[in-house]
Design a protein around this motif. Structure first.
Motif, PDB file in Angstrom:
ATOM      1  N   GLU A  25     102.635  36.948 -15.143  1.00  0.00           N
ATOM      2  CA  GLU A  25     101.718  36.671 -15.943  1.00  0.00           C
ATOM      3  C   GLU A  25     100.950  36.383 -14.340  1.00  0.00           C
ATOM      4  O   GLU A  25      99.203  36.729 -13.943  1.00  0.00           O
ATOM      5  CB  GLU A  25     101.139  35.498 -16.460  1.00  0.00           C
ATOM      6  CG  GLU A  25     100.112  36.231 -17.394  1.00  0.00           C
ATOM      7  CD  GLU A  25      99.674  34.450 -18.656  1.00  0.00           C
ATOM      8  OE1 GLU A  25      98.916  34.623 -18.486  1.00  0.00           O
ATOM      9  OE2 GLU A  25     100.758  34.988 -19.302  1.00  0.00           O
ATOM     10  N   ILE A  26     101.533  35.384 -14.055  1.00  0.00           N
ATOM     11  CA  ILE A  26     100.897  34.754 -12.006  1.00  0.00           C
ATOM     12  C   ILE A  26     100.729  35.508 -11.190  1.00  0.00           C
ATOM     13  O   ILE A  26     100.063  36.060 -10.389  1.00  0.00           O
ATOM     14  CB  ILE A  26     101.758  33.440 -11.837  1.00  0.00           C
ATOM     15  CG1 ILE A  26     101.520  32.387 -12.904  1.00  0.00           C
ATOM     16  CG2 ILE A  26     101.683  33.389 -10.707  1.00  0.00           C
ATOM     17  CD1 ILE A  26     102.590  30.904 -12.696  1.00  0.00           C
ATOM     18  N   ALA A  27     102.024  36.313 -11.136  1.00  0.00           N
ATOM     19  CA  ALA A  27     102.349  37.176  -9.765  1.00  0.00           C
ATOM     20  C   ALA A  27     101.228  38.330 -10.643  1.00  0.00           C
ATOM     21  O   ALA A  27     100.607  39.150  -9.640  1.00  0.00           O
ATOM     22  CB  ALA A  27     103.988  37.884  -9.864  1.00  0.00           C
ATOM     23  N   PHE A  28     100.893  39.168 -11.465  1.00  0.00           N
ATOM     24  CA  PHE A  28     100.254  40.124 -11.692  1.00  0.00           C
ATOM     25  C   PHE A  28      98.701  39.947 -11.441  1.00  0.00           C
ATOM     26  O   PHE A  28      98.145  41.045 -11.298  1.00  0.00           O
ATOM     27  CB  PHE A  28     100.826  40.610 -12.982  1.00  0.00           C
ATOM     28  CG  PHE A  28     101.677  41.643 -13.660  1.00  0.00           C
ATOM     29  CD1 PHE A  28     102.424  42.175 -11.746  1.00  0.00           C
ATOM     30  CD2 PHE A  28     102.636  41.851 -14.182  1.00  0.00           C
ATOM     31  CE1 PHE A  28     103.940  42.650 -12.381  1.00  0.00           C
ATOM     32  CE2 PHE A  28     104.074  42.420 -14.444  1.00  0.00           C
ATOM     33  CZ  PHE A  28     104.499  42.486 -13.838  1.00  0.00           C
ATOM     34  N   SER A  29      98.851  38.644 -12.093  1.00  0.00           N
ATOM     35  CA  SER A  29      97.263  38.529 -11.866  1.00  0.00           C
ATOM     36  C   SER A  29      96.654  38.313  -9.817  1.00  0.00           C
ATOM     37  O   SER A  29      95.660  38.926  -9.653  1.00  0.00           O
ATOM     38  CB  SER A  29      96.953  37.088 -12.546  1.00  0.00           C
ATOM     39  OG  SER A  29      98.129  35.755 -11.808  1.00  0.00           O
ATOM     40  N   GLN A  30      97.705  38.391  -9.380  1.00  0.00           N
ATOM     41  CA  GLN A  30      97.200  37.881  -7.453  1.00  0.00           C
ATOM     42  C   GLN A  30      97.250  39.461  -7.014  1.00  0.00           C
ATOM     43  O   GLN A  30      95.898  40.195  -7.232  1.00  0.00           O
ATOM     44  CB  GLN A  30      98.563  37.251  -6.838  1.00  0.00           C
ATOM     45  CG  GLN A  30      98.624  35.613  -6.948  1.00  0.00           C
ATOM     46  CD  GLN A  30     100.548  35.559  -6.899  1.00  0.00           C
ATOM     47  OE1 GLN A  30     100.750  36.231  -6.475  1.00  0.00           O
ATOM     48  NE2 GLN A  30     100.060  34.009  -6.865  1.00  0.00           N
ATOM     49  N   HIS A  35      93.459  44.090  -5.727  1.00  0.00           N
ATOM     50  CA  HIS A  35      92.665  45.471  -6.717  1.00  0.00           C
ATOM     51  C   HIS A  35      91.018  45.452  -6.731  1.00  0.00           C
ATOM     52  O   HIS A  35      90.468  46.442  -6.605  1.00  0.00           O
ATOM     53  CB  HIS A  35      93.660  46.061  -7.510  1.00  0.00           C
ATOM     54  CG  HIS A  35      94.806  46.749  -6.769  1.00  0.00           C
ATOM     55  ND1 HIS A  35      94.039  47.986  -7.208  1.00  0.00           N
ATOM     56  CD2 HIS A  35      95.627  46.422  -6.562  1.00  0.00           C
ATOM     57  CE1 HIS A  35      95.535  48.440  -6.414  1.00  0.00           C
ATOM     58  NE2 HIS A  35      96.828  47.451  -5.881  1.00  0.00           N
ATOM     59  N   LEU A  36      91.060  44.444  -7.631  1.00  0.00           N
ATOM     60  CA  LEU A  36      89.245  44.149  -8.437  1.00  0.00           C
ATOM     61  C   LEU A  36      88.433  43.466  -7.337  1.00  0.00           C
ATOM     62  O   LEU A  36      87.386  44.744  -6.868  1.00  0.00           O
ATOM     63  CB  LEU A  36      89.082  43.119  -9.249  1.00  0.00           C
ATOM     64  CG  LEU A  36      90.211  43.321 -10.753  1.00  0.00           C
ATOM     65  CD1 LEU A  36      90.577  42.273 -11.952  1.00  0.00           C
ATOM     66  CD2 LEU A  36      88.925  44.577 -10.877  1.00  0.00           C
ATOM     67  N   THR A  37      88.972  43.061  -6.010  1.00  0.00           N
ATOM     68  CA  THR A  37      88.179  42.686  -5.191  1.00  0.00           C
ATOM     69  C   THR A  37      88.186  43.536  -3.860  1.00  0.00           C
ATOM     70  O   THR A  37      86.718  43.776  -3.005  1.00  0.00           O
ATOM     71  CB  THR A  37      88.491  41.412  -4.211  1.00  0.00           C
ATOM     72  OG1 THR A  37      89.936  41.451  -4.125  1.00  0.00           O
ATOM     73  CG2 THR A  37      88.508  40.442  -5.032  1.00  0.00           C
ATOM     74  N   THR A  38      88.842  44.284  -3.971  1.00  0.00           N
ATOM     75  CA  THR A  38      88.625  45.456  -3.452  1.00  0.00           C
ATOM     76  C   THR A  38      88.616  47.248  -3.492  1.00  0.00           C
ATOM     77  O   THR A  38      87.683  47.597  -2.752  1.00  0.00           O
ATOM     78  CB  THR A  38      90.670  46.175  -2.573  1.00  0.00           C
ATOM     79  OG1 THR A  38      91.080  46.975  -3.581  1.00  0.00           O
ATOM     80  CG2 THR A  38      90.834  45.049  -1.319  1.00  0.00           C
ATOM     81  N   GLN A  39      89.116  47.771  -4.836  1.00  0.00           N
ATOM     82  CA  GLN A  39      88.825  48.181  -5.198  1.00  0.00           C
ATOM     83  C   GLN A  39      87.607  48.354  -6.815  1.00  0.00           C
ATOM     84  O   GLN A  39      87.177  49.505  -6.897  1.00  0.00           O
ATOM     85  CB  GLN A  39      89.870  49.381  -5.948  1.00  0.00           C
ATOM     86  CG  GLN A  39      90.419  49.742  -4.471  1.00  0.00           C
ATOM     87  CD  GLN A  39      92.853  49.875  -5.142  1.00  0.00           C
ATOM     88  OE1 GLN A  39      92.744  49.883  -5.857  1.00  0.00           O
ATOM     89  NE2 GLN A  39      92.694  50.158  -3.780  1.00  0.00           N
ATOM     90  N   GLY A  40      87.849  46.996  -7.190  1.00  0.00           N
ATOM     91  CA  GLY A  40      86.781  46.712  -8.285  1.00  0.00           C
ATOM     92  C   GLY A  40      87.476  47.122  -9.282  1.00  0.00           C
ATOM     93  O   GLY A  40      86.675  47.004 -11.032  1.00  0.00           O
ATOM     94  N   ARG A  61      92.758  36.273 -16.670  1.00  0.00           N
ATOM     95  CA  ARG A  61      93.506  34.853 -15.764  1.00  0.00           C
ATOM     96  C   ARG A  61      93.081  35.637 -14.414  1.00  0.00           C
ATOM     97  O   ARG A  61      92.072  34.747 -13.815  1.00  0.00           O
ATOM     98  CB  ARG A  61      95.231  34.911 -14.973  1.00  0.00           C
ATOM     99  CG  ARG A  61      95.767  34.027 -14.029  1.00  0.00           C
ATOM    100  CD  ARG A  61      97.211  33.929 -14.067  1.00  0.00           C
ATOM    101  NE  ARG A  61      97.527  33.557 -15.263  1.00  0.00           N
ATOM    102  CZ  ARG A  61      97.758  32.374 -15.129  1.00  0.00           C
ATOM    103  NH1 ARG A  61      97.941  31.667 -14.277  1.00  0.00           N
ATOM    104  NH2 ARG A  61      99.046  31.740 -16.381  1.00  0.00           N
ATOM    105  N   ALA A  62      92.775  36.752 -14.147  1.00  0.00           N
ATOM    106  CA  ALA A  62      92.279  37.304 -13.061  1.00  0.00           C
ATOM    107  C   ALA A  62      90.469  37.396 -12.832  1.00  0.00           C
ATOM    108  O   ALA A  62      90.063  36.487 -12.135  1.00  0.00           O
ATOM    109  CB  ALA A  62      92.613  38.289 -12.457  1.00  0.00           C
ATOM    110  N   GLY A  63      89.974  37.022 -13.995  1.00  0.00           N
ATOM    111  CA  GLY A  63      88.596  37.080 -14.623  1.00  0.00           C
ATOM    112  C   GLY A  63      88.222  34.927 -14.103  1.00  0.00           C
ATOM    113  O   GLY A  63      86.977  34.772 -13.608  1.00  0.00           O
ATOM    114  N   GLU A  64      89.296  34.374 -14.684  1.00  0.00           N
ATOM    115  CA  GLU A  64      89.450  32.586 -14.471  1.00  0.00           C
ATOM    116  C   GLU A  64      89.604  32.380 -12.469  1.00  0.00           C
ATOM    117  O   GLU A  64      89.205  32.227 -11.748  1.00  0.00           O
ATOM    118  CB  GLU A  64      90.544  32.175 -15.265  1.00  0.00           C
ATOM    119  CG  GLU A  64      90.285  32.297 -16.012  1.00  0.00           C
ATOM    120  CD  GLU A  64      91.218  31.667 -17.204  1.00  0.00           C
ATOM    121  OE1 GLU A  64      92.435  31.198 -16.139  1.00  0.00           O
ATOM    122  OE2 GLU A  64      91.381  31.453 -18.318  1.00  0.00           O
ATOM    123  N   THR A  65      90.213  33.617 -12.360  1.00  0.00           N
ATOM    124  CA  THR A  65      90.703  33.013 -10.872  1.00  0.00           C
ATOM    125  C   THR A  65      89.514  33.523  -9.783  1.00  0.00           C
ATOM    126  O   THR A  65      89.178  32.706  -9.112  1.00  0.00           O
ATOM    127  CB  THR A  65      91.677  34.024 -10.295  1.00  0.00           C
ATOM    128  OG1 THR A  65      92.820  33.668 -11.151  1.00  0.00           O
ATOM    129  CG2 THR A  65      92.069  34.043  -8.592  1.00  0.00           C
TER     130      THR A  65
END
Length: 94
Positions: A25-30, A35-40, A61-65
């Protein structure tokens, strides 16, 4: 073990234990945040209920980050993680 001619043994996935799931979960969320910040968006094959559940937790977790609404949707084989306003089928209601 012998198998009848021309057959392969059935593939059986070993379920993740709690520690493996937490680390994943931790590794994949990074990775998803990048990807979300560069590709959406981020797309991956999630071919079991366990993997779909894991990737949905990664999306949370990505949304929280990112401190932005992130959604995930699956079609039974693939899962797509994206920002909430970009997800197909979602509309804002006034």
């Amino acid at each position: 073990m012998t198998h009848p001619s021309g057959t392969q043994p059935a593939f059986r996935r070993t379920p993740l234990n709690a520690e493996e799931r937490a680390r994943g979960e931790i590794a994949f969320s990074q990775l998803v945040v990048e990807h979300l910040t560069t590709q959406g968006r981020f797309r991956i094959t999630a071919d079991s209920p366990e993997m779909t559940d894991l990737w949905q937790a990664v999306a949370r977790r990505a949304g929280e980050t990112l401190r932005r609404p992130v959604v995930s949707y699956a079609n039974g084989r693939d899962i797509v993680i994206t920002f909430a306003q970009e997800a197909p089928g979602l509309t804002s209601q006034a």
